[in-house]
Design a protein around this motif. Sequence first.
Motif, PDB file in Angstrom:
ATOM      1  N   ALA A 223       0.827  -1.213   0.000  1.00 27.71           N
ATOM      2  CA  ALA A 223       0.000   0.000   0.000  1.00 27.71           C
ATOM      3  C   ALA A 223       0.860   1.262   0.000  1.00 27.71           C
ATOM      4  O   ALA A 223       0.545   2.254   0.659  1.00 27.71           O
ATOM      5  CB  ALA A 223      -0.957   0.010   1.189  1.00 27.71           C
ATOM      6  N   ALA A 224       1.970   1.235  -0.740  1.00 22.26           N
ATOM      7  CA  ALA A 224       2.865   2.396  -0.805  1.00 22.26           C
ATOM      8  C   ALA A 224       2.187   3.554  -1.526  1.00 22.26           C
ATOM      9  O   ALA A 224       1.338   3.360  -2.404  1.00 22.26           O
ATOM     10  CB  ALA A 224       4.156   2.008  -1.528  1.00 22.26           C
ATOM     11  N   THR A 225       2.571   4.772  -1.163  1.00 22.83           N
ATOM     12  CA  THR A 225       2.031   5.979  -1.792  1.00 22.83           C
ATOM     13  C   THR A 225       3.170   6.926  -2.146  1.00 22.83           C
ATOM     14  O   THR A 225       4.274   6.845  -1.591  1.00 22.83           O
ATOM     15  CB  THR A 225       1.044   6.709  -0.855  1.00 22.83           C
ATOM     16  OG1 THR A 225       1.723   7.049   0.366  1.00 22.83           O
ATOM     17  CG2 THR A 225      -0.154   5.835  -0.529  1.00 22.83           C
ATOM     18  N   LEU A 226       2.894   7.833  -3.075  1.00 22.78           N
ATOM     19  CA  LEU A 226       3.865   8.835  -3.499  1.00 22.78           C
ATOM     20  C   LEU A 226       3.175  10.167  -3.742  1.00 22.78           C
ATOM     21  O   LEU A 226       1.999  10.215  -4.104  1.00 22.78           O
ATOM     22  CB  LEU A 226       4.558   8.406  -4.804  1.00 22.78           C
ATOM     23  CG  LEU A 226       5.539   7.231  -4.767  1.00 22.78           C
ATOM     24  CD1 LEU A 226       6.014   6.916  -6.170  1.00 22.78           C
ATOM     25  CD2 LEU A 226       6.718   7.534  -3.855  1.00 22.78           C
ATOM     26  N   THR A 227       3.915  11.251  -3.555  1.00 25.60           N
ATOM     27  CA  THR A 227       3.439  12.565  -3.973  1.00 25.60           C
ATOM     28  C   THR A 227       3.758  12.750  -5.457  1.00 25.60           C
ATOM     29  O   THR A 227       4.436  11.919  -6.071  1.00 25.60           O
ATOM     30  CB  THR A 227       4.119  13.673  -3.161  1.00 25.60           C
ATOM     31  OG1 THR A 227       5.536  13.653  -3.444  1.00 25.60           O
ATOM     32  CG2 THR A 227       3.895  13.468  -1.664  1.00 25.60           C
ATOM     33  N   ALA A 228       3.274  13.838  -6.021  1.00 25.90           N
ATOM     34  CA  ALA A 228       3.486  14.075  -7.448  1.00 25.90           C
ATOM     35  C   ALA A 228       4.974  14.159  -7.787  1.00 25.90           C
ATOM     36  O   ALA A 228       5.446  13.544  -8.760  1.00 25.90           O
ATOM     37  CB  ALA A 228       2.761  15.347  -7.867  1.00 25.90           C
ATOM     38  N   ARG A 229       5.736  14.928  -7.016  1.00 29.07           N
ATOM     39  CA  ARG A 229       7.172  15.088  -7.290  1.00 29.07           C
ATOM     40  C   ARG A 229       7.908  13.762  -7.132  1.00 29.07           C
ATOM     41  O   ARG A 229       8.774  13.415  -7.938  1.00 29.07           O
ATOM     42  CB  ARG A 229       7.772  16.141  -6.340  1.00 29.07           C
ATOM     43  CG  ARG A 229       7.120  17.511  -6.406  1.00 29.07           C
ATOM     44  CD  ARG A 229       7.329  18.173  -7.761  1.00 29.07           C
ATOM     45  NE  ARG A 229       6.761  19.525  -7.797  1.00 29.07           N
ATOM     46  CZ  ARG A 229       6.668  20.265  -8.885  1.00 29.07           C
ATOM     47  NH1 ARG A 229       7.103  19.790 -10.042  1.00 29.07           N
ATOM     48  NH2 ARG A 229       6.123  21.472  -8.830  1.00 29.07           N
ATOM     49  N   GLU A 230       7.572  13.021  -6.090  1.00 28.85           N
ATOM     50  CA  GLU A 230       8.215  11.724  -5.883  1.00 28.85           C
ATOM     51  C   GLU A 230       7.859  10.751  -7.011  1.00 28.85           C
ATOM     52  O   GLU A 230       8.705   9.976  -7.461  1.00 28.85           O
ATOM     53  CB  GLU A 230       7.786  11.146  -4.536  1.00 28.85           C
ATOM     54  CG  GLU A 230       8.291  11.933  -3.337  1.00 28.85           C
ATOM     55  CD  GLU A 230       7.649  11.491  -2.046  1.00 28.85           C
ATOM     56  OE1 GLU A 230       8.176  11.828  -0.965  1.00 28.85           O
ATOM     57  OE2 GLU A 230       6.608  10.801  -2.102  1.00 28.85           O
ATOM     58  N   ALA A 231       6.607  10.794  -7.464  1.00 28.26           N
ATOM     59  CA  ALA A 231       6.177   9.906  -8.540  1.00 28.26           C
ATOM     60  C   ALA A 231       6.931  10.201  -9.831  1.00 28.26           C
ATOM     61  O   ALA A 231       7.291   9.283 -10.574  1.00 28.26           O
ATOM     62  CB  ALA A 231       4.670  10.047  -8.757  1.00 28.26           C
ATOM     63  N   ARG A 232       7.185  11.477 -10.085  1.00 31.48           N
ATOM     64  CA  ARG A 232       7.942  11.828 -11.288  1.00 31.48           C
ATOM     65  C   ARG A 232       9.388  11.353 -11.160  1.00 31.48           C
ATOM     66  O   ARG A 232       9.978  10.829 -12.127  1.00 31.48           O
ATOM     67  CB  ARG A 232       7.916  13.353 -11.498  1.00 31.48           C
ATOM     68  CG  ARG A 232       8.644  13.808 -12.751  1.00 31.48           C
ATOM     69  CD  ARG A 232       7.926  13.328 -13.992  1.00 31.48           C
ATOM     70  NE  ARG A 232       8.689  13.576 -15.200  1.00 31.48           N
ATOM     71  CZ  ARG A 232       9.561  12.719 -15.733  1.00 31.48           C
ATOM     72  NH1 ARG A 232       9.780  11.539 -15.146  1.00 31.48           N
ATOM     73  NH2 ARG A 232      10.205  13.013 -16.839  1.00 31.48           N
ATOM     74  N   ALA A 233       9.972  11.511  -9.979  1.00 36.15           N
ATOM     75  CA  ALA A 233      11.348  11.083  -9.774  1.00 36.15           C
ATOM     76  C   ALA A 233      11.490   9.565  -9.851  1.00 36.15           C
ATOM     77  O   ALA A 233      12.527   9.056 -10.292  1.00 36.15           O
ATOM     78  CB  ALA A 233      11.857  11.589  -8.418  1.00 36.15           C
ATOM     79  N   GLU A 234      10.442   8.831  -9.460  1.00 35.44           N
ATOM     80  CA  GLU A 234      10.481   7.364  -9.479  1.00 35.44           C
ATOM     81  C   GLU A 234      10.031   6.789 -10.820  1.00 35.44           C
ATOM     82  O   GLU A 234       9.891   5.569 -10.951  1.00 35.44           O
ATOM     83  CB  GLU A 234       9.580   6.813  -8.365  1.00 35.44           C
ATOM     84  CG  GLU A 234      10.050   7.101  -6.952  1.00 35.44           C
ATOM     85  CD  GLU A 234      11.156   6.161  -6.528  1.00 35.44           C
ATOM     86  OE1 GLU A 234      11.400   5.173  -7.246  1.00 35.44           O
ATOM     87  OE2 GLU A 234      11.776   6.415  -5.477  1.00 35.44           O
ATOM     88  N   ASN A 235       9.786   7.647 -11.805  1.00 32.68           N
ATOM     89  CA  ASN A 235       9.311   7.210 -13.123  1.00 32.68           C
ATOM     90  C   ASN A 235       7.983   6.474 -13.028  1.00 32.68           C
ATOM     91  O   ASN A 235       7.718   5.489 -13.718  1.00 32.68           O
ATOM     92  CB  ASN A 235      10.343   6.319 -13.827  1.00 32.68           C
ATOM     93  CG  ASN A 235       9.967   6.042 -15.276  1.00 32.68           C
ATOM     94  OD1 ASN A 235       9.333   6.879 -15.928  1.00 32.68           O
ATOM     95  ND2 ASN A 235      10.339   4.872 -15.783  1.00 32.68           N
ATOM     96  N   VAL A 236       7.107   6.961 -12.150  1.00 35.60           N
ATOM     97  CA  VAL A 236       5.759   6.410 -12.029  1.00 35.60           C
ATOM     98  C   VAL A 236       4.801   7.189 -12.921  1.00 35.60           C
ATOM     99  O   VAL A 236       3.889   6.617 -13.513  1.00 35.60           O
ATOM    100  CB  VAL A 236       5.297   6.435 -10.561  1.00 35.60           C
ATOM    101  CG1 VAL A 236       3.838   6.024 -10.434  1.00 35.60           C
ATOM    102  CG2 VAL A 236       6.176   5.509  -9.730  1.00 35.60           C
ATOM    103  N   VAL A 237       4.991   8.504 -13.002  1.00 33.80           N
ATOM    104  CA  VAL A 237       4.198   9.340 -13.908  1.00 33.80           C
ATOM    105  C   VAL A 237       5.149  10.029 -14.877  1.00 33.80           C
ATOM    106  O   VAL A 237       6.360  10.103 -14.648  1.00 33.80           O
ATOM    107  CB  VAL A 237       3.360  10.375 -13.139  1.00 33.80           C
ATOM    108  CG1 VAL A 237       2.377   9.694 -12.204  1.00 33.80           C
ATOM    109  CG2 VAL A 237       4.237  11.345 -12.366  1.00 33.80           C
TER     110      VAL A 237
END
Length: 480
Positions: A223-237
Motif C-alpha cells: 500500500a505504498a504511496t507517493l506525492t506528485a514530485r516523488e512519482a515523477r522522480a520514481e518514473n511512475v508518472v
Amino acid sequence: MNKWLSKGVLACLLLLAQLCFTYCVAQEPQSQGEGNEPAAERRGPHIAQLSISGPIGPATTDYLIRTSDKARKGGARLFIVNMDTPGGLDAATRDIIQHILASDIPYVTYVTPAGARAASAGTYILYASHVAAMTPSTTLGAATPVQIGGMPGQQEPPAKAPEMSEDKAGEEGEQNGEPKKRERDPRSAMERKVVNDSVAYIRGLAHRNGRNADWAEKAVRDAATLTAREARAENVVDIVADNQQQLLQQLADRDVILPSGKQKISGTIAELPVVSYEPDWRNELLSLITNPQVAYILLLIGIYGLIFEGYSPGAIVPGVVGIICLLLAFYALQVLPINYAGLALIIVGALLIAAELFVPSFGALGIGGVVALVIGSVMLIDSDVPGMRISKTMIGSIAAISGLALLGFLYAVGRSLRKPIVAANQAMVGRTAVVSVVEPELLVKIDGEIWRARCDNLLTEGQLVKVTAEQGLLLQVVPE
C-alpha cells in the motif's frame, strides 16, 4: 386501510424524489474553466476533457466509454481525463482499462486539482493511460485490494515473524533433529491469489508504458504511496504540471504506445480547443440508482409496496410503485458487489415485520424482522471501497423507524384490547352524527357513511344528533 397505504406510498415517493433531486444538485457540473467550450459547440479537431470524480463504479465506466465514443465521432484528437478518486470496484476499473488500452486516440490521465488523489483503482488507471500526469500536491498509490481485509471486526492476520538467515535456520533445525522449515506466509490462499493477480496486472501495465514496475508492486503489496514530485522522480508518472496549459505544452511531440504501434503526439496539440464533456441525464440516472444508499432505499420500498398490495388487493398504487422500485433495485444490485445472504435477510426481515400486522404474535415476529433487517443491511454491500457501502447512519435510521412503527402498532393493539367489547349490532350507539337529509326520509352521516334514521323531534339539515339505539340499518337519534 387503502387510504393509509396510499398516503404511505405517496410519502415514500416524495422522499425518493427529494433524494434524487438532492443527489442531482450535488452532482451538478461546475462551471467550465477558462478556454473550455461547451460540448454542444464542438466542431472539428479538438481535445476532449473527461472527468473521474469520486468512487469508480458502473456509472463511471458507462460515462467514460460512451462519452469517449461520442467525442471520437466529433473529431477528438486527444482525451484528457481529470481524476480524483479514492478507488472503486475491480470490474468497473478493468472495463475502463481495457477501453483505454484498445483506444487509437491517446488517453492522458491527469490527477487534479491540488489535493486530489489517484488511490487504489485510480493507480491502475494511471498506469494504464498512455500519458500519466499529476498536479503538485496530489498523491497516488495504496493499490492493495481492500476486499482481502475481511469483514469488519475480524482479527487481522498475525504479523509475519522476523526472517532468519538460512545458516541459522539450518543450525536450529539440526540441533532439534528436524529438517529446516521455510517461513510460511500468514495470509490465506485466497488473499495471496488476489494480491498476486493484482501485482501481475499492474506490472503488465507498467511494462507496456515504460513505467516503474517495482514501485507498482510495492503499491499493491505494501500500500505504498507517493506525492506528485516523488512519482515523477520514481518514473511512475510522465508529467507534473501546475495547470492544463502546462500539461498540453509538455505533451507536444511525446511518444505514446497505441494498438497500432508507437506514435507521436502532435506538436501543435496545445493549439486545439479543449471541449468539456459532462455526464448526460442517462449517466446521472445510472449514477443515482447504482448508489448503494439509493439502491437500498429502492429495495425496501419495492418489498413493502408488494407486501401492502398483497394484503390490500386493488390498491394498485403500492403494487405499481413496488414493482418499479424493485426492478430498479435489482438492476443496481446486479452491478454492485452484494452479499446474497444479506439480501435474503432483508427480504425475510421485511416479511416478518409485515406479518406482525396480521398475525397475533405480540411482537415476536416484528422484533425478529427488525433484527434480520439490520443484520442484512450491514451485510448487503460486500465491499470496503469508499463510497460503495451503506452508511451506518442510514441503517440505524431505517432500524429506528421500523422499531418505532412496530412499537406504535403494539401500543395500538394494546389499547384496543383494553377497550370494552361492544356488540357488532350496537357499534353506532353513542356516536355523534350529522343530519344529511330530512325529507322525504331522515338520513344521517357518520364518518362518511350514510345511515337511515328515526327521530321523534323536528330536525334540520346540518344539525348534530346522537345515536341512542341501533336496529339493523336503522338508527334511533336525538338532538345533541
